[in-house]
Write a protein that holds these residues in place. Structure first.
Motif, mmCIF file in Angstrom:
data_model
loop_
_atom_site.group_PDB
_atom_site.id
_atom_site.type_symbol
_atom_site.label_atom_id
_atom_site.label_comp_id
_atom_site.label_asym_id
_atom_site.label_seq_id
_atom_site.Cartn_x
_atom_site.Cartn_y
_atom_site.Cartn_z
ATOM 1 N N VAL A 21 -37.373 -36.288 2.702
ATOM 2 C CA VAL A 21 -37.962 -37.442 2.014
ATOM 3 C C VAL A 21 -37.169 -37.761 0.745
ATOM 4 O O VAL A 21 -36.836 -38.921 0.484
ATOM 5 C CB VAL A 21 -39.450 -37.186 1.694
ATOM 6 N N ASP A 22 -36.851 -36.730 -0.039
ATOM 7 C CA ASP A 22 -36.118 -36.963 -1.283
ATOM 8 C C ASP A 22 -34.701 -37.465 -1.031
ATOM 9 O O ASP A 22 -34.177 -38.265 -1.803
ATOM 10 C CB ASP A 22 -36.090 -35.689 -2.139
ATOM 11 N N THR A 23 -34.077 -37.027 0.042
ATOM 12 C CA THR A 23 -32.737 -37.512 0.384
ATOM 13 C C THR A 23 -32.796 -38.986 0.783
ATOM 14 O O THR A 23 -31.971 -39.785 0.346
ATOM 15 C CB THR A 23 -32.129 -36.678 1.533
ATOM 16 N N MET A 24 -33.777 -39.331 1.586
ATOM 17 C CA MET A 24 -33.889 -40.718 2.045
ATOM 18 C C MET A 24 -34.243 -41.670 0.907
ATOM 19 O O MET A 24 -33.821 -42.817 0.903
ATOM 20 C CB MET A 24 -34.918 -40.828 3.167
ATOM 21 N N THR A 25 -35.009 -41.210 -0.064
ATOM 22 C CA THR A 25 -35.430 -42.084 -1.158
ATOM 23 C C THR A 25 -34.516 -41.977 -2.372
ATOM 24 O O THR A 25 -34.750 -42.643 -3.367
ATOM 25 C CB THR A 25 -36.877 -41.754 -1.585
ATOM 26 N N ASN A 26 -33.497 -41.118 -2.275
ATOM 27 C CA ASN A 26 -32.586 -40.884 -3.392
ATOM 28 C C ASN A 26 -33.352 -40.494 -4.654
ATOM 29 O O ASN A 26 -33.115 -41.020 -5.742
ATOM 30 C CB ASN A 26 -31.720 -42.122 -3.647
ATOM 31 N N SER A 27 -34.277 -39.569 -4.491
ATOM 32 C CA SER A 27 -35.167 -39.134 -5.564
ATOM 33 C C SER A 27 -34.399 -38.500 -6.716
ATOM 34 O O SER A 27 -33.349 -37.883 -6.524
ATOM 35 C CB SER A 27 -36.171 -38.132 -5.003
ATOM 36 N N LYS A 28 -34.966 -38.630 -7.899
ATOM 37 C CA LYS A 28 -34.374 -38.011 -9.089
ATOM 38 C C LYS A 28 -34.493 -36.493 -9.040
ATOM 39 O O LYS A 28 -33.748 -35.793 -9.704
ATOM 40 C CB LYS A 28 -35.055 -38.538 -10.348
ATOM 41 N N LYS A 29 -35.452 -36.002 -8.280
ATOM 42 C CA LYS A 29 -35.654 -34.549 -8.186
ATOM 43 C C LYS A 29 -34.957 -33.935 -6.975
ATOM 44 O O LYS A 29 -35.297 -32.839 -6.542
ATOM 45 C CB LYS A 29 -37.146 -34.215 -8.197
ATOM 46 N N LEU A 30 -33.959 -34.616 -6.436
ATOM 47 C CA LEU A 30 -33.253 -34.148 -5.248
ATOM 48 C C LEU A 30 -32.617 -32.772 -5.454
ATOM 49 O O LEU A 30 -32.680 -31.919 -4.570
ATOM 50 C CB LEU A 30 -32.195 -35.171 -4.819
ATOM 51 N N ASP A 31 -32.037 -32.530 -6.627
ATOM 52 C CA ASP A 31 -31.420 -31.221 -6.897
ATOM 53 C C ASP A 31 -32.456 -30.106 -6.864
ATOM 54 O O ASP A 31 -32.210 -29.033 -6.308
ATOM 55 C CB ASP A 31 -30.707 -31.227 -8.249
ATOM 56 N N LEU A 32 -33.614 -30.351 -7.454
ATOM 57 C CA LEU A 32 -34.689 -29.360 -7.452
ATOM 58 C C LEU A 32 -35.185 -29.108 -6.025
ATOM 59 O O LEU A 32 -35.378 -27.960 -5.621
ATOM 60 C CB LEU A 32 -35.845 -29.831 -8.337
#
Length: 144
Positions: free
Chosen positions: A100-111
């Motif tokens: 989900v975070d990869t698809m949405t380019n989330s700011k918390k992707l690293d975490l």
């Protein structure tokens, strides 16, 4: 009374052997799960890129696979802390979060990536060294 104790003592190794066979089967299932999830997660960045280029086929396939893997982690290894494969339970949910975070380019992707890698290591450790925890064990004084 002695006969009953003898029968119980004779049955303990049989029960233990059956539990070990069940654990070996769960290890095999966990290893297969670990292999499948690594394969699926290996394509998430390509799926994201293709999705943004207007080609949703790979996105749909990975989305379906991740949903199935999360369901498998829930049924085979969950809930967490009730199985010797709790890392594999967490891995399913961490993979979904990372997707989900990869698809949405989330700011918390690293975490999320770090949490996924931690769950992946825990699952692998659980497969190599499953720990059976019996929190429902009690000591009963039979001396009376």
């Amino acid at each position: 009374m002695k006969k009953l104790i003898f029968i119980l003592l004779a049955a303990i190794p049989l029960i233990s052997h059956a539990a070990n066979e069940g654990l070996a089967e769960k290890q095999k299932i966990a290893q297969q799960f670990y292999t499948k999830i690594n394969y699926v997660m290996g394509g998430i960045e390509k799926a994201r890129d293709e999705y943004h280029e207007g080609k949703p086929a790979m996105w749909k396939a990975i989305n379906t696979d991740i949903k199935a893997l999360v369901s498998e982690s829930d049924t085979q290894f969950g809930p967490a802390f009730s199985t010797p494969f709790q890392g594999c339970f967490k891995l399913g949910h961490s993979a979904q979060d990372l997707w989900v975070d990869t698809m949405t380019n989330s700011k918390k992707l690293d975490l999320t990536q770090d949490e996924y890698e931690t769950a992946k290591r825990e699952c692998k450790q659980n497969i190599i060294h499953p720990e059976i925890k019996n929190d429902n064990v009690a000591v009963i004084d039979l001396s009376n």
